[in-house]
Structures are given as structure tokens and as C-alpha cells.
Design an enzyme around this catalytic site. Sequence first.
Site, mmCIF file in Angstrom:
data_model
loop_
_atom_site.group_PDB
_atom_site.id
_atom_site.type_symbol
_atom_site.label_atom_id
_atom_site.label_comp_id
_atom_site.label_asym_id
_atom_site.label_seq_id
_atom_site.Cartn_x
_atom_site.Cartn_y
_atom_site.Cartn_z
ATOM 1 C CB THR A 1 -0.901 0.016 1.256
ATOM 2 O OG1 THR A 1 -1.771 -1.106 1.181
ATOM 3 C CG2 THR A 1 -1.751 1.266 1.327
ATOM 4 C CB SER B 1 2.570 -8.198 0.742
ATOM 5 O OG SER B 1 1.519 -8.164 1.668
ATOM 6 C CB SER B 2 -2.323 -10.672 -1.268
ATOM 7 O OG SER B 2 -2.752 -9.751 -0.300
ATOM 8 C CB THR C 1 0.261 -11.777 14.554
ATOM 9 O OG1 THR C 1 0.974 -12.910 15.024
ATOM 10 C CG2 THR C 1 -1.027 -12.238 13.932
ATOM 11 C CB THR D 1 -1.914 -22.039 20.745
ATOM 12 O OG1 THR D 1 -3.212 -21.578 21.159
ATOM 13 C CG2 THR D 1 -0.940 -20.874 20.825
ATOM 14 C CB CYS E 1 -4.403 -18.509 21.997
ATOM 15 S SG CYS E 1 -5.650 -19.517 22.762
HETATM 16 N N1 ASP Z 1 -2.770 -5.447 0.328
HETATM 17 C C1 ASP Z 1 -1.659 -4.631 0.786
HETATM 18 C C2 ASP Z 1 -0.401 -5.475 0.748
HETATM 19 O O1 ASP Z 1 -0.203 -6.281 1.616
HETATM 20 C C3 ASP Z 1 -1.925 -4.114 2.155
HETATM 21 C C4 ASP Z 1 -0.824 -3.235 2.720
HETATM 22 O O2 ASP Z 1 0.203 -2.949 2.151
HETATM 23 O O3 ASP Z 1 -1.020 -2.763 3.855
HETATM 24 O O4 ASP Z 1 0.386 -5.342 -0.163
#
Ligand code: ASP
Length: 343
Positions: free
Chosen positions: A16, A61-62, A168, A279, A281
Site C-alpha cells: 500500500t 504482498s498477498s 502477527t 495454538t 490463541c
Molecule cells: N494489500 C496490501 C499489501 O499487503 C496491504 C498493505 O500494504 O497494507 O500489499
Amino acid sequence: MTKPKINILLIYTGGTIGMVKDFKTGALKSFNFKNLLDQIPELQLLDCNIDTVSFKNPIDSSNMNPKYWVQIAEIIETHYKTFDGFVVLHGSDTMSYSASALSFMLENLAKPVVFTGSQLPIGDLRTDAKENLITSIQVASMQYKGRPLIKEVCLYFEYKLYRGNRTTKLNAEHFQAFASFNYPDLAESGVHLKINQKYLFKPNLRKKLKVNKNLDENIAVVKLFPGISISILESIFNTPNLKAVILETYGSGNCSTEKWFINLLKESISKGLHIINVTQCSGGSVVMGHYETSSALKKIGVISGKDITTEAAVAKLMYFLGQNISGNTFKTKYETSLRGEMI
Ligand code: ASP
């Protein structure tokens, strides 16, 4: 005599931070890096030299995967001697996975590698990108007695520096997008940049950097839920070439004691599959044997992930499988902290 300036390498992978809105669809997409730098003239004011390297095609990054991790590791390897610190601009979605992976790949790292990004693009009026980027560069520039103060892979976001493999992503909307539930913050940025020195990783400085690029992706993550069926689990555990499964269990590592379930795990382990107990959690640790509902797992040889995050568990598993560690020592080694990722 004037002190030589610190050299920082900025590695832009996407995310982003460098995105713009597509004027037709309104969706955020990656933009070019040069434009990103033009948005932050403040960088000129920092007391260090900044060089940049960008992914040829920056990604959301997905779309991250181990091949890109190798690419980041190779950029750091190539420039390791010439730079005092590295800042990796990365999307927040999978940043914890990447920071974890790099922590295992960069063995004997003696310089800072700081991952950062933002929730709003750098061109947005209310952006969080500037503070994240500027402070990350400052953190990566910190020295003590002529050497980098930080010698590990970390993640900086919204006024906090964390050990990368302890983080995380916990919020898709708040500027405070990350948390480290099982390890204290390495630093906090307020009026002063306060470093918690005693929590910093202390690598063996006599050893040279070794970059491990062999990662094995033949793993699965299975999150247990009440009612999970035998047929689904059987099909996962019998996947061809599958070498290991991370089992996300309840609480302190507990699961169903039903016979079919325990037998399936037992048979899989006897066929050579590694099963790691992590876990579900956010905080706390797996303690197999604490409850009756985890005793069987301990008995059949399930590996304890202790207080590791799922993100770090995935990275550690790909790294260990890539090292061809023999079956007997795999469990002991996995249960031992390597880069401060577990207790
Ligand atoms: N979808 C974006 C990514 O992980 C979200 C971000 O950069 O915060 O590339």
C-alpha cells in the site's frame, strides 16, 4: 574528523505504501518507486546516505511467495558489505511471514533488516507511511561503538519496533496493524526513540553471514474447529509430497481425543510426516500434557511449536525442510529457538 555517514539500503517490494488508486476501478494497485520517493522530501534531512533497489514489478504482498523471499535475501546478500542497515518496504498483509522467513534465511545476520509499510498510501494526506518509513531508517541507522545496534530482522509499524518473527497482523484498518503477543517490543518511538536493549537478539559475531535459499513449500496449515471431518483431514494428510503439517490447536495445544483423529495423526507421523502443534490463541504457549486433551499428541511424537506464531512456524518449517534435517533430530531442532522466535 567528521564521522562517515551511515549507508542504508531501501528495498521496495510493493504494498500500500507505494500504491495509487486506479482511476477506473478505484482499487489500489502498485505504483513506481521513483514516485514514492518524490513524495517524501524529508528523506533528504536524514543524517545518512540512502540508496534504493526496487522489485522490477512491485507486488501487493498477498502475492508474496518464497521466490520473492529469495529475491529479498539476495539483494541483502549482494549489498551486505556496503550497507550498514536495510529497510524493506513491504505490504502489511504478509509482512509477518516475510520477516519471519528472512530471519531464518539470513543466518548470523549482524546488521538491521527493518520491514515496514503502511495502511494508507504515501500520497494520502492522512498517511501513516512517512512516520513508518522515516523512523525505520533511523532505527536501521543506529550504531553503538561503531557497529549496528540492531542485528536482527525486525518490523516497525506505528511507533513500535518488534522482532519480525514474533509479529502477527491483527488489524486491517487501524494504523496499529501489528502485535507481538509473546515477546516484548524492541523499541518504542515517542519524543525519544527508546530501545529496549536487553530484548535485542545477540548473534554470534564471529560467524559470517550465510544466506539459506532452499525453502521447501510442501507443507499445510490446518486450523482445527469443532466438527472438523475425517474425510477433509484424511485428504489433507494424504496429499502427495506433503512433508509437514502445522496443526492450529485450541488453547495450550489441545485437541479432540477422538480415536479416529489421534490415529490419523499417529499413522501420518509413522509415515514420516512432521506435525507441529501451534495454538490458535494470539498469545501464550503450547504445553502438551498440561491437559488430558493434549497428552496423546505428546505421546505420539507431535512437535511442540511452544509460543511460536503461525507465520514463524510456516517459515521455520520451510527453512528446516529445505535443510534436509534427518527425522530423528528434526523434532529437537524445531523445538529449539533459532532466531528468538520461541521460548
Ligand atoms: N494489500 C496490501 C499489501 O499487503 C496491504 C498493505 O500494504 O497494507 O500489499
